[in-house]
Design a protein around this motif. Structure first.
Motif, PDB file in Angstrom:
ATOM      1  N   GLY A 151      66.304  73.392  52.067  1.00 11.37           N
ATOM      2  CA  GLY A 151      66.109  74.820  51.869  1.00 11.37           C
ATOM      3  C   GLY A 151      65.431  75.133  50.550  1.00 11.37           C
ATOM      4  N   GLU A 152      65.967  76.131  49.858  1.00 14.56           N
ATOM      5  CA  GLU A 152      65.359  76.606  48.615  1.00 14.56           C
ATOM      6  C   GLU A 152      65.728  75.745  47.405  1.00 14.56           C
ATOM      7  N   ARG A 153      66.479  74.689  47.619  1.00 14.84           N
ATOM      8  CA  ARG A 153      66.790  73.804  46.481  1.00 14.84           C
ATOM      9  C   ARG A 153      65.551  73.041  46.012  1.00 14.84           C
ATOM     10  N   PRO A 159      61.662  73.394  44.895  1.00  9.79           N
ATOM     11  CA  PRO A 159      60.732  74.448  44.498  1.00  9.79           C
ATOM     12  C   PRO A 159      59.470  74.493  45.337  1.00  9.79           C
ATOM     13  N   MET A 214      59.714  80.913  54.982  1.00  8.32           N
ATOM     14  CA  MET A 214      59.972  79.739  54.136  1.00  8.32           C
ATOM     15  C   MET A 214      58.991  79.752  52.967  1.00  8.32           C
ATOM     16  N   PRO A 215      59.308  80.481  51.916  1.00  4.61           N
ATOM     17  CA  PRO A 215      58.341  80.686  50.833  1.00  4.61           C
ATOM     18  C   PRO A 215      57.993  79.429  50.052  1.00  4.61           C
ATOM     19  N   ASN A 216      58.812  78.370  50.125  1.00  4.58           N
ATOM     20  CA  ASN A 216      58.477  77.185  49.343  1.00  4.58           C
ATOM     21  C   ASN A 216      57.616  76.189  50.103  1.00  4.58           C
ATOM     22  N   SER A 265      53.886  75.180  51.326  1.00  4.13           N
ATOM     23  CA  SER A 265      52.571  75.547  50.812  1.00  4.13           C
ATOM     24  C   SER A 265      51.652  74.334  50.889  1.00  4.13           C
ATOM     25  N   PHE A 275      62.617  71.416  54.922  1.00  7.14           N
ATOM     26  CA  PHE A 275      63.231  72.707  54.617  1.00  7.14           C
ATOM     27  C   PHE A 275      64.629  72.799  55.216  1.00  7.14           C
TER      28      PHE A 275
END
Length: 326
Positions: free
Chosen positions: A155-157, A159, A1-3, A5, A151
């Protein structure tokens, strides 16, 4: 899950550029945008599917920013901010003229809160302004209490999702209206009503009264905080009968219970809920989200106790429920 942080620098840059960032608070995760940028706030509504006339709460670093957003602030508001901020209390006050309609839903009031979560507080202190931040979920769905919940929703929507761990309170803030003649409880939540009344020295009027029936604030819709699986609420014996009937018809059901000694119900998956009100509130949304993905045909929840400390839990259960058994 790269977004996911904990990068506050990146979060700050995105918010200043008019983008969305999911942030942790002690109550639930919020979907944040710069409250002074209407086009940024509009992105919240678009992503959530939230009605445009439904106001959002503005999150600020602390009581020093009250006068940036509100006017004609009564002494009671400053008393409550002194007592409970940073914390799980939202104050409804008369808005300043510059506050965007996108935040207030076109009303002459604004909701303000200073969250206590250290990551959110650090971000707000650096940001300097206010962040519009309703819960980071599709409108009406169960609120998220972990970064993974957010997430799973978007999801990736998004940033960036600031990962501050599980929310320690687990239900939304208490909302108190301070624009009328009497302080009014508009939504029970993380700060107990009795604690607020002790600070003010008066009883709160409840929002069901006709004078406030038309006020729009976050989380007051009859159906809200709801799982996608039908949720039925009632006493344990009624739930056991319902579970047995549904199982006999080939349905899969989950039974959320507090009873310390639960007899096995054929065909039902038992899910134990905490006994104490604070622990239950912390676990409620996570439990509903977990079971909502379990392929069940129905969720059956044992009616929580009706004591004063269970007020916020009962409010959320009432709005999440599809029906009631007796």
């Amino acid at each position: 899950m790269p977004n996911l942080s904990i990068d506050l620098d990146r979060a700050l840059a995105l918010l200043q550029a008019g983008e969305l960032v999911a942030i942790p608070t002690e109550t639930v995760y919020g979907l944040a945008a710069d409250a002074s940028q209407p086009h940024a706030v509009a992105k919240i509504f678009a992503l959530k599917g939230r009605p445009a006339d439904h106001p959002v709460i503005v999150h600020i670093a602390g009581k020093a920013q009250l006068d940036d957003w509100a006017q004609d602030i009564p002494a009671a508001a400053r008393q409550l901010a002194d007592a409970f901020w940073p914390g799980s209390l939202t104050l409804i006050l008369k808005r300043k003229p510059h506050v965007p309609d996108a935040v207030t839903g076109g009303q002459d009031t604004v909701g303000l809160r200073a969250p206590a979560h250290p990551l959110a507080h650090a971000l707000l202190t650096r940001f300097g302004g206010g962040l519009a931040a309703p819960s980071a979920n599709q409108f009406g769905h169960v609120s998220p209490t972990t970064a993974r919940h957010v997430f799973n929703e978007f999801g990736e929507r998004l940033p960036l999702i600031l990962d501050g761990g599980p929310c320690p309170v687990g239900v939304e803030s208490t909302i108190v209206g301070l624009t009328g003649d009497h302080p009014t409880l508009l939504r029970p939540g993380g700060v107990p009503v009795e604690a607020i009344e002790a600070v003010l020295g008066v009883k709160l009027v409840h929002h069901e009264k006709p004078a406030t029936a038309q006020m729009r604030v976050s989380g007051l819709l009859d159906s809200h905080y709801a799982p996608r699986t039908p949720l039925l609420v009632g006493p344990l014996d009624a739930l056991a009968r319902e579970a047995a009937q549904r199982a006999a018809a080939g349905e899969r059901v989950a039974l959320l219970h507090r009873s310390q000694m639960l007899l096995a119900v054929a065909g039902a998956t038992a899910h134990a809920m905490p006994m104490a009100a604070d622990d239950y509130a912390r676990a409620l949304y996570a439990s509903l989200r977990e079971l909502d993905t379990g392929g069940f045909d129905a969720l059956l929840l044992e009616t929580p106790p009706q004591a004063a400390e269970w007020l916020a839990v009962n409010d959320r259960v009432k709005r999440a429920a599809t029906g009631w058994l007796s």
